[in-house]
Design a protein around this motif. Sequence first.
Motif, PDB file in Angstrom:
ATOM      1  N   ILE A 209     -51.278 -43.914  37.395  1.00 29.04           N
ATOM      2  CA  ILE A 209     -51.677 -44.031  38.796  1.00 29.04           C
ATOM      3  C   ILE A 209     -52.502 -42.817  39.219  1.00 29.04           C
ATOM      4  CG2 ILE A 209     -50.856 -44.120  41.179  1.00 29.04           C
ATOM      5  CD1 ILE A 209     -48.452 -45.647  40.241  1.00 29.04           C
ATOM      6  N   SER A 210     -53.595 -43.078  39.911  1.00 27.96           N
ATOM      7  CA  SER A 210     -54.412 -42.006  40.495  1.00 27.96           C
ATOM      8  C   SER A 210     -54.892 -42.474  41.866  1.00 27.96           C
ATOM      9  CB  SER A 210     -55.597 -41.671  39.585  1.00 27.96           C
ATOM     10  OG  SER A 210     -56.420 -42.808  39.418  1.00 27.96           O
ATOM     11  N   GLY A 211     -55.752 -41.673  42.506  1.00 27.05           N
ATOM     12  CA  GLY A 211     -56.252 -42.034  43.824  1.00 27.05           C
ATOM     13  C   GLY A 211     -56.594 -40.814  44.639  1.00 27.05           C
ATOM     14  N   VAL A 212     -56.246 -40.864  45.927  1.00 24.40           N
ATOM     15  CA  VAL A 212     -56.618 -39.812  46.876  1.00 24.40           C
ATOM     16  C   VAL A 212     -55.389 -39.419  47.695  1.00 24.40           C
ATOM     17  CG1 VAL A 212     -57.906 -39.381  49.016  1.00 24.40           C
ATOM     18  CG2 VAL A 212     -59.055 -40.411  47.052  1.00 24.40           C
ATOM     19  N   VAL A 213     -55.235 -38.116  47.925  1.00 22.45           N
ATOM     20  CA  VAL A 213     -54.210 -37.622  48.847  1.00 22.45           C
ATOM     21  C   VAL A 213     -54.893 -37.394  50.188  1.00 22.45           C
ATOM     22  CG1 VAL A 213     -52.412 -35.941  49.293  1.00 22.45           C
ATOM     23  CG2 VAL A 213     -53.055 -36.477  46.928  1.00 22.45           C
ATOM     24  N   HIS A 214     -54.548 -38.212  51.149  1.00 23.21           N
ATOM     25  CA  HIS A 214     -55.139 -38.177  52.485  1.00 23.21           C
ATOM     26  C   HIS A 214     -54.731 -36.902  53.233  1.00 23.21           C
ATOM     27  CE1 HIS A 214     -55.153 -39.053  56.783  1.00 23.21           C
ATOM     28  NE2 HIS A 214     -53.864 -39.341  56.787  1.00 23.21           N
ATOM     29  N   ALA A 215     -55.721 -36.262  53.887  1.00 22.34           N
ATOM     30  CA  ALA A 215     -55.482 -35.098  54.750  1.00 22.34           C
ATOM     31  C   ALA A 215     -54.603 -34.055  54.061  1.00 22.34           C
ATOM     32  CB  ALA A 215     -54.868 -35.536  56.083  1.00 22.34           C
ATOM     33  N   PHE A 216     -55.004 -33.623  52.889  1.00 25.43           N
ATOM     34  CA  PHE A 216     -54.159 -32.714  52.118  1.00 25.43           C
ATOM     35  C   PHE A 216     -53.998 -31.368  52.819  1.00 25.43           C
ATOM     36  CE2 PHE A 216     -53.316 -29.522  48.856  1.00 25.43           C
ATOM     37  CZ  PHE A 216     -52.169 -30.078  48.293  1.00 25.43           C
ATOM     38  N   ASN A 217     -52.749 -30.885  52.822  1.00 24.39           N
ATOM     39  CA  ASN A 217     -52.458 -29.596  53.445  1.00 24.39           C
ATOM     40  C   ASN A 217     -51.272 -28.940  52.744  1.00 24.39           C
ATOM     41  OD1 ASN A 217     -52.501 -27.394  55.141  1.00 24.39           O
ATOM     42  ND2 ASN A 217     -51.498 -28.428  56.851  1.00 24.39           N
ATOM     43  N   GLY A 218     -51.307 -28.942  51.421  1.00 23.44           N
ATOM     44  CA  GLY A 218     -50.255 -28.297  50.651  1.00 23.44           C
ATOM     45  C   GLY A 218     -50.702 -26.953  50.121  1.00 23.44           C
ATOM     46  N   SER A 219     -49.998 -26.478  49.122  1.00 26.89           N
ATOM     47  CA  SER A 219     -50.323 -25.190  48.520  1.00 26.89           C
ATOM     48  C   SER A 219     -51.372 -25.372  47.418  1.00 26.89           C
ATOM     49  CB  SER A 219     -49.066 -24.567  47.918  1.00 26.89           C
ATOM     50  OG  SER A 219     -48.625 -25.335  46.800  1.00 26.89           O
ATOM     51  N   ILE A 220     -51.926 -24.266  46.987  1.00 26.80           N
ATOM     52  CA  ILE A 220     -52.851 -24.301  45.861  1.00 26.80           C
ATOM     53  C   ILE A 220     -52.152 -24.869  44.623  1.00 26.80           C
ATOM     54  CG2 ILE A 220     -54.059 -22.838  44.191  1.00 26.80           C
ATOM     55  CD1 ILE A 220     -55.698 -23.113  46.642  1.00 26.80           C
ATOM     56  N   GLN A 221     -50.906 -24.455  44.391  1.00 28.72           N
ATOM     57  CA  GLN A 221     -50.170 -24.919  43.220  1.00 28.72           C
ATOM     58  C   GLN A 221     -49.943 -26.436  43.276  1.00 28.72           C
ATOM     59  OE1 GLN A 221     -49.275 -22.317  45.182  1.00 28.72           O
ATOM     60  NE2 GLN A 221     -49.825 -20.645  43.783  1.00 28.72           N
ATOM     61  N   GLN A 222     -49.581 -26.941  44.452  1.00 23.74           N
ATOM     62  CA  GLN A 222     -49.392 -28.381  44.593  1.00 23.74           C
ATOM     63  C   GLN A 222     -50.721 -29.123  44.410  1.00 23.74           C
ATOM     64  OE1 GLN A 222     -47.601 -28.091  48.461  1.00 23.74           O
ATOM     65  NE2 GLN A 222     -45.535 -28.489  47.677  1.00 23.74           N
ATOM     66  N   ALA A 223     -51.792 -28.551  44.965  1.00 25.92           N
ATOM     67  CA  ALA A 223     -53.115 -29.156  44.795  1.00 25.92           C
ATOM     68  C   ALA A 223     -53.463 -29.268  43.320  1.00 25.92           C
ATOM     69  CB  ALA A 223     -54.165 -28.326  45.537  1.00 25.92           C
ATOM     70  N   GLU A 224     -53.219 -28.218  42.586  1.00 29.75           N
ATOM     71  CA  GLU A 224     -53.546 -28.227  41.149  1.00 29.75           C
ATOM     72  C   GLU A 224     -52.733 -29.278  40.407  1.00 29.75           C
ATOM     73  OE1 GLU A 224     -52.778 -24.165  40.257  1.00 29.75           O
ATOM     74  OE2 GLU A 224     -54.832 -23.500  40.730  1.00 29.75           O
ATOM     75  N   GLN A 225     -51.495 -29.504  40.849  1.00 30.96           N
ATOM     76  CA  GLN A 225     -50.682 -30.526  40.196  1.00 30.96           C
ATOM     77  C   GLN A 225     -51.215 -31.927  40.488  1.00 30.96           C
ATOM     78  OE1 GLN A 225     -46.254 -29.813  40.298  1.00 30.96           O
ATOM     79  NE2 GLN A 225     -46.876 -28.010  41.471  1.00 30.96           N
ATOM     80  N   PHE A 226     -51.617 -32.189  41.729  1.00 29.56           N
ATOM     81  CA  PHE A 226     -52.210 -33.488  42.051  1.00 29.56           C
ATOM     82  C   PHE A 226     -53.492 -33.699  41.245  1.00 29.56           C
ATOM     83  CE2 PHE A 226     -49.711 -33.494  46.103  1.00 29.56           C
ATOM     84  CZ  PHE A 226     -49.168 -34.763  45.982  1.00 29.56           C
ATOM     85  N   ILE A 227     -54.321 -32.666  41.191  1.00 26.20           N
ATOM     86  CA  ILE A 227     -55.577 -32.770  40.441  1.00 26.20           C
ATOM     87  C   ILE A 227     -55.288 -33.039  38.966  1.00 26.20           C
ATOM     88  CG2 ILE A 227     -57.609 -31.480  39.682  1.00 26.20           C
ATOM     89  CD1 ILE A 227     -57.446 -30.014  42.439  1.00 26.20           C
ATOM     90  N   GLY A 228     -54.267 -32.374  38.434  1.00 23.04           N
ATOM     91  CA  GLY A 228     -53.893 -32.583  37.045  1.00 23.04           C
ATOM     92  C   GLY A 228     -53.448 -34.005  36.759  1.00 23.04           C
ATOM     93  N   LEU A 229     -52.969 -34.702  37.784  1.00 20.34           N
ATOM     94  CA  LEU A 229     -52.548 -36.098  37.634  1.00 20.34           C
ATOM     95  C   LEU A 229     -53.703 -37.066  37.899  1.00 20.34           C
ATOM     96  CD1 LEU A 229     -49.041 -35.918  39.361  1.00 20.34           C
ATOM     97  CD2 LEU A 229     -49.507 -36.180  36.918  1.00 20.34           C
ATOM     98  N   GLY A 230     -54.879 -36.524  38.167  1.00 21.27           N
ATOM     99  CA  GLY A 230     -56.055 -37.373  38.348  1.00 21.27           C
ATOM    100  C   GLY A 230     -56.390 -37.706  39.778  1.00 21.27           C
ATOM    101  N   PHE A 231     -55.787 -37.012  40.747  1.00 26.08           N
ATOM    102  CA  PHE A 231     -56.023 -37.313  42.155  1.00 26.08           C
ATOM    103  C   PHE A 231     -57.139 -36.459  42.741  1.00 26.08           C
ATOM    104  CE2 PHE A 231     -52.116 -39.510  41.688  1.00 26.08           C
ATOM    105  CZ  PHE A 231     -52.073 -40.437  42.709  1.00 26.08           C
ATOM    106  N   LYS A 232     -57.841 -37.037  43.724  1.00 31.04           N
ATOM    107  CA  LYS A 232     -58.753 -36.302  44.577  1.00 31.04           C
ATOM    108  C   LYS A 232     -58.006 -35.938  45.859  1.00 31.04           C
ATOM    109  CE  LYS A 232     -62.027 -37.432  41.674  1.00 31.04           C
ATOM    110  NZ  LYS A 232     -62.485 -36.476  40.630  1.00 31.04           N
ATOM    111  N   LEU A 233     -58.433 -34.843  46.498  1.00 32.22           N
ATOM    112  CA  LEU A 233     -57.798 -34.362  47.722  1.00 32.22           C
ATOM    113  C   LEU A 233     -58.786 -34.500  48.870  1.00 32.22           C
ATOM    114  CD1 LEU A 233     -56.131 -31.162  46.240  1.00 32.22           C
ATOM    115  CD2 LEU A 233     -55.213 -33.486  46.342  1.00 32.22           C
ATOM    116  N   SER A 234     -58.332 -35.090  49.968  1.00 29.86           N
ATOM    117  CA  SER A 234     -59.230 -35.410  51.076  1.00 29.86           C
ATOM    118  C   SER A 234     -59.089 -34.411  52.215  1.00 29.86           C
ATOM    119  CB  SER A 234     -58.930 -36.823  51.595  1.00 29.86           C
ATOM    120  OG  SER A 234     -59.906 -37.216  52.532  1.00 29.86           O
ATOM    121  N   PHE A 235     -60.237 -34.020  52.762  1.00 29.11           N
ATOM    122  CA  PHE A 235     -60.290 -33.068  53.867  1.00 29.11           C
ATOM    123  C   PHE A 235     -61.153 -33.642  54.983  1.00 29.11           C
ATOM    124  CE2 PHE A 235     -59.449 -30.695  50.036  1.00 29.11           C
ATOM    125  CZ  PHE A 235     -58.440 -29.821  50.413  1.00 29.11           C
ATOM    126  N   GLY A 236     -60.846 -33.206  56.217  1.00 30.27           N
ATOM    127  CA  GLY A 236     -61.594 -33.723  57.361  1.00 30.27           C
ATOM    128  C   GLY A 236     -61.627 -32.755  58.510  1.00 30.27           C
TER     129      GLY A 236
END
Length: 283
Positions: A159-186
């Motif tokens: 499973i992959s996709g997008v994390v809507h309105a991401f506002n976590g830590s750098i470490q959490q971001a890196e884990q999502f990216i490692g799982l194939g996710f994009k992070l959304s900002f607005g």
Amino acid sequence: MKAGLIWADTLCQLNSSTFALMLPQLLERAAQQGVNAILMPSITTADCTQLKTLASTHCDQIPGLVYTLGIHPLYVDQVTEDDLVMLQKQIEHALPDPRFVGLGEIGLDYFVAGVDVAKQEFIFRAQLDIAEQFQLPVVLHSRRAHDQILKALRLRAKISGVVHAFNGSIQQAEQFIGLGFKLSFGGAATYARALQIRRLLKELPLESIVIETDAPDIPPAWLKEEDGLFNEPAYLPRIAQELSNIRNVPIEEFSKAVWGNTLQAFPRWSALMANTSNPSTLS
């Protein structure tokens, strides 16, 4: 805003009652600003028919107008297992529609008090199973729940996709990216006080970033609620300009990157854009 750039809004609530009486005009403003693709998420199974109709009715204005189906975590109190059965059937029926691109908005929300956390987690895991079954990307809603969502995703490596309105830590971001996710900002990043979000924008790899308005919600800094103004997809290019300024990259580079990232995250959306009447203007 510089002419000739193209943009994809990875989350916009076009079926909101806020937009009901002005949708053609709102979409025309967006198209004039180069917003050629918009993703509409569902909140409950009751949204399915409306989203499909909106996507087919307004695709002449926005060639890349698409939708996802899913159950939002803040609406699980009114959900039964019958709704999960219905969601699966809706997805099966939507698969032939090229404007259906995935599951969303699904996830966990531990920020709002009084929501049944156990039920949220059950509904979320069930929807991840559906996404895995149909090999579809997901749009994730995650507030104060990144670690719990990451734990569930690690059990479903496809499973992959997008994390809507991401506002976590750098470490959490890196884990999502490692799982194939994009992070959304607005729009949240346009506020000078949003130091964590701005840090993420500066430090994350550009190939991991997509953009959204979440209109009519998450208004950018220049809108004032007291003036009766609301967010809309036409503001996406100005939001993008501010995000590219934070990253200190040219707007042309930023536009090309986030467009490509969006299509990579949603293969069905990518296929739709490749089959538009004039794909050369959208690549």
